[in-house]
Structure formats: structure tokens, C-alpha cells
Design a protein around this motif. Structure first.
Motif, PDB file in Angstrom:
ATOM      1  N   ARG A 138      22.256 149.809 128.086  1.00 54.37           N
ATOM      2  CA  ARG A 138      22.375 150.029 126.654  1.00 54.37           C
ATOM      3  C   ARG A 138      21.661 148.903 125.913  1.00 54.37           C
ATOM      4  NH1 ARG A 138      26.499 149.056 122.600  1.00 54.37           N
ATOM      5  NH2 ARG A 138      26.114 150.484 120.856  1.00 54.37           N
ATOM      6  N   PRO A 195      21.789 147.588 122.290  1.00 63.59           N
ATOM      7  CA  PRO A 195      22.407 147.700 120.962  1.00 63.59           C
ATOM      8  C   PRO A 195      21.448 147.398 119.807  1.00 63.59           C
ATOM      9  CG  PRO A 195      23.821 146.463 122.470  1.00 63.59           C
ATOM     10  CD  PRO A 195      22.491 146.627 123.152  1.00 63.59           C
ATOM     11  N   TRP A 254      18.303 148.129 119.424  1.00 65.86           N
ATOM     12  CA  TRP A 254      17.100 148.913 119.691  1.00 65.86           C
ATOM     13  C   TRP A 254      16.163 149.007 118.491  1.00 65.86           C
ATOM     14  CZ3 TRP A 254      16.617 153.367 116.749  1.00 65.86           C
ATOM     15  CH2 TRP A 254      17.787 153.830 116.114  1.00 65.86           C
ATOM     16  N   ASP A 275      19.546 154.011 121.957  1.00 64.65           N
ATOM     17  CA  ASP A 275      20.109 152.740 122.441  1.00 64.65           C
ATOM     18  C   ASP A 275      20.402 152.761 123.934  1.00 64.65           C
ATOM     19  OD1 ASP A 275      22.314 154.389 122.614  1.00 64.65           O
ATOM     20  OD2 ASP A 275      23.706 152.944 121.719  1.00 64.65           O
TER      21      ASP A 275
END
Length: 341
Positions: free
Chosen positions: A91, A93, A95, A116
Motif C-alpha cells: 500500500r 498511502p 500515492w 494506493d
């Protein structure tokens, strides 16, 4: 704030107006449709599988609140990618702040970014490619043809998949267990569709029709709808081909085959697309009346919001299995329809 006894209790207490109220109205009508013996087709656009919608969608399938699915090839394959490679997903966060150089770094690490979330190339895509190739080649040699979802059903039933999540969080596993009808328009646009085209081009697959085509899906969808005897509702997550393809089966039958079948008996769309010139994803439900997909009497709802937030809430509400009672507290005003002479 008082503690909510359930998602349904919370939503009926707090979701009173605007898109929140539309969500509750749509969920109540969905529940009534099922309670009255109707069935529901759900369509999935976007990257809902990578958003892990399977956690709530699979429970809807197990509870017989969903009876058929139309989805993009991406949603079909990405549920299985997540099933076998979840521990390798990454992931991101922040992005929105990535530079082109950082995006290139993700590429070099084999991480394909979807907003993300990064899908790991080796652990997800190539692992499923290897298993699918075995099924494609076997069918090709035997001169057999199957739809894309049928090949994935074969994989699930083969026992060759090694899950990294609880299988009850996979909507495709739940659909396979129920042998749910699935329709996948535009599968060629997916990652596995691209792989299949490459194997046809390099001669590994001799017969391009080993994986059945979109027109064959349309014929199968039409034959399936003609056999139905109970009212069918239509619940659309997002827009695009996943929704437009199955909803068109009604005018196809009524106008092109000139056969009499019921229109869709319920309609709801979750979309963050704004209504604008020629936008299908942002078209209001009333527009579908002119295409003979819905009628004036069809319960129609549009929830203009993020499906990754709204769909799990609505599914949890419907899964509560409580009797639907009228909401109280705000009087509604109903306009009479004015008909021209």
C-alpha cells in the motif's frame, strides 16, 4: 454518540438526507425486492476486487442476496490475484505525491500500482498465468472452449490455488461454490486477456476461440434471461461496460428478438461520475426508460459517492436480515406525474 446496535440501526439513525438517504432508500428497496422473491444481478466496474470488496460481496453471495454477476475482466482476475498473493501487496498511502522516478522504481520492483495499492507482478499475475496456461493448453488440445470465468472456476475447483487470505473473503470463490452465472464483457482488455492474446500470437494457443468471446457471452446472457421466471433487479457498482452490457439484454430481447420479457424490476447505481454530455456512467436512471430497460414503475436509485465506501455499507445493511420498516421523522412529499395530452 450512542452506540449503534448494528450497521442498519446506525444508518437509519444518521443517514437522513442527500446521498446518505439515497443509500438507505436503495438498501431498503433492495431488501424488499429479495424478500418478495426477486433476484439480483450485480455489476462491478473499476478496481473493486483490488479494493477488497470481496469481504462484503462474498457474504452477500453466501446469503443468496446476489444471484448473478457482470464484471470487467480486471475484477474477475484481481479477486484471484488478491487470493493468492495478498501478503505481497504493498500500500502507498502518499500515492498522490509520487514522482515519475518513484513510479519507475515501483515498475522495476514489479509492483503495478492501482491508486494506493500495488499488485505484485511475480506473486500474483505470473503465478495465475502459469496455472491458467495449463488449463488453456489442455482445452486447446482437446478442442474445447470455455468462458473466462469458467476457466477460473476450474482453477478454484482444482485445488491448485494456495490462498493467502481466508477464502470466505473471495467473492469469486463464493460465486464458484454457488455456481453463479457470471458475464465478463470486454475480458480482452484485462491482464489475463492480454496474456491470452500473446499466447495466440506466438502460437502456444492454436485456436483463438478456446476462450469464448464477448458475443458468445451476449448470446449466453440472452439465453439465460429468457429462462428466468422471477423478477430481476439490477445493482450497478460504477459504470462502463460491466453495467451497460447486461442491462441491454432486455431491449435486445424485446426489440431485436421481438420476444416479450419483463423489464428490470429494480435499479440502483453507485457512481462518482457526474452527469454530463454523453456520459454513460453519469447518466440518470430515467434515461434508461427511453431505451426500454426500465419502466416508470421500476424503483430507481442513484447514489453519487465512492463505491468503495458505499457498497460495503449497503451490503452490510442488506445482510442484516431484518424486516424493512418505513422510516419515520421526516415527512416526504410525492409529486403527481403530469402527463401531456
Amino acid at each position: 454518540m450512542e452506540h449503534a446496535g448494528s450497521v442498519r440501526t446506525f444508518m437509519r439513525r444518521h443517514f437522513k438526507h442527500f446521498n446518505a438517504a439515497a443509500l438507505v432508500d436503495a438498501a431498503d428497496a433492495y431488501s424488499r425486492h429479495i424478500q418478495q422473491g426477486g433476484k439480483m444481478l450485480v455489476t462491478l466496474a473499476g478496481a473493486m476486487s483490488t479494493a477488497e470488496l470481496g469481504i462484503s460481496l462474498a457474504e452477500m453471495i453466501r446469503q443468496d442476496k446476489i444471484h448473478a454477476i457482470s464484471c470487467t475482466g480486471a475484477n474477475l482476475e484481481e479477486d484471484i490475484f488478491n487470493l493468492v498473493a495478498h501478503d505481497h501487496y504493498r500500500r502507498v498511502p502518499n500515492w498522490r505525491e509520487l514522482t515519475p522516478a518513484q513510479e519507475t522504481e515501483l515498475l522495476e520492483q514489479g509492483l503495478n500500482r492501482v491508486t494506493d495499492t500495488c499488485i505484485p507482478e511475480g506473486e500474483a499475475i505470473r503465478r495465475i498465468e502459469t496455472l491458467l496456461m495449463e488449463e488453456w493448453i489442455k482445452a486447446d488440445v482437446m478442442r474445447e472452449s470455455y468462458f473466462p470465468h469458467e476457466f477460473l472456476y476450474k482453477l478454484i475447483r482444482s485445488g491448485k490455488l494456495v490462498p493467502q487470505i481466508d477464502t470466505k473473503d473471495s467473492w469469486l470463490v463464493a460465486a464458484c461454490e454457488k455456481n453463479l452465472p457470471i458475464f465478463v464483457p470486454g475480458w480482452e482488455d484485462s491482464t489475463t486477456g492480454n496474456i491470452y492474446a500473446a499466447r495466440c500470437l506466438d502460437g502456444t494457443i492454436e485456436n483463438v476461440h478456446t476462450v469464448r468471446s464477448g458475443i458468445e457471452y451476449s448470446i449466453a446472457l440472452t439465453s439465460w434471461y429468457l429462462r428466468q421466471v422471477t423478477p430481476w433487479g439490477f445493482f450497478q457498482v460504477g459504470g462502463g461496460i460491466a453495467g451497460d452490457f447486461p442491462i441491454c439484454v432486455v431491449p435486445l430481447i424485446r426489440q431485436d428478438l421481438e420476444a416479450d420479457v419483463p423489464l428490470w424490476s429494480y435499479f440502483c447505481q453507485i457512481s462518482d461520475s457526474t452527469t454530463s454530455y454523453g456520459s454513460y456512467s453519469g447518466a440518470t436512471p430515467n434515461e434508461k426508460i427511453t431505451w426500454e430497460k426500465l419502466s416508470e414503475e421500476t424503483p430507481r436509485f442513484i447514489i453519487e459517492s465512492d463505491a468503495t465506501i458505499v457498497a460495503p455499507l449497503l451490503f452490510a445493511y442488506v445482510c442484516a436480515n431484518e424486516e424493512v420498516e418505513p422510516l419515520h421523522g421526516t415527512e416526504t412529499f410525492e409529486f403527481e406525474l403530469v402527463r401531456s395530452a
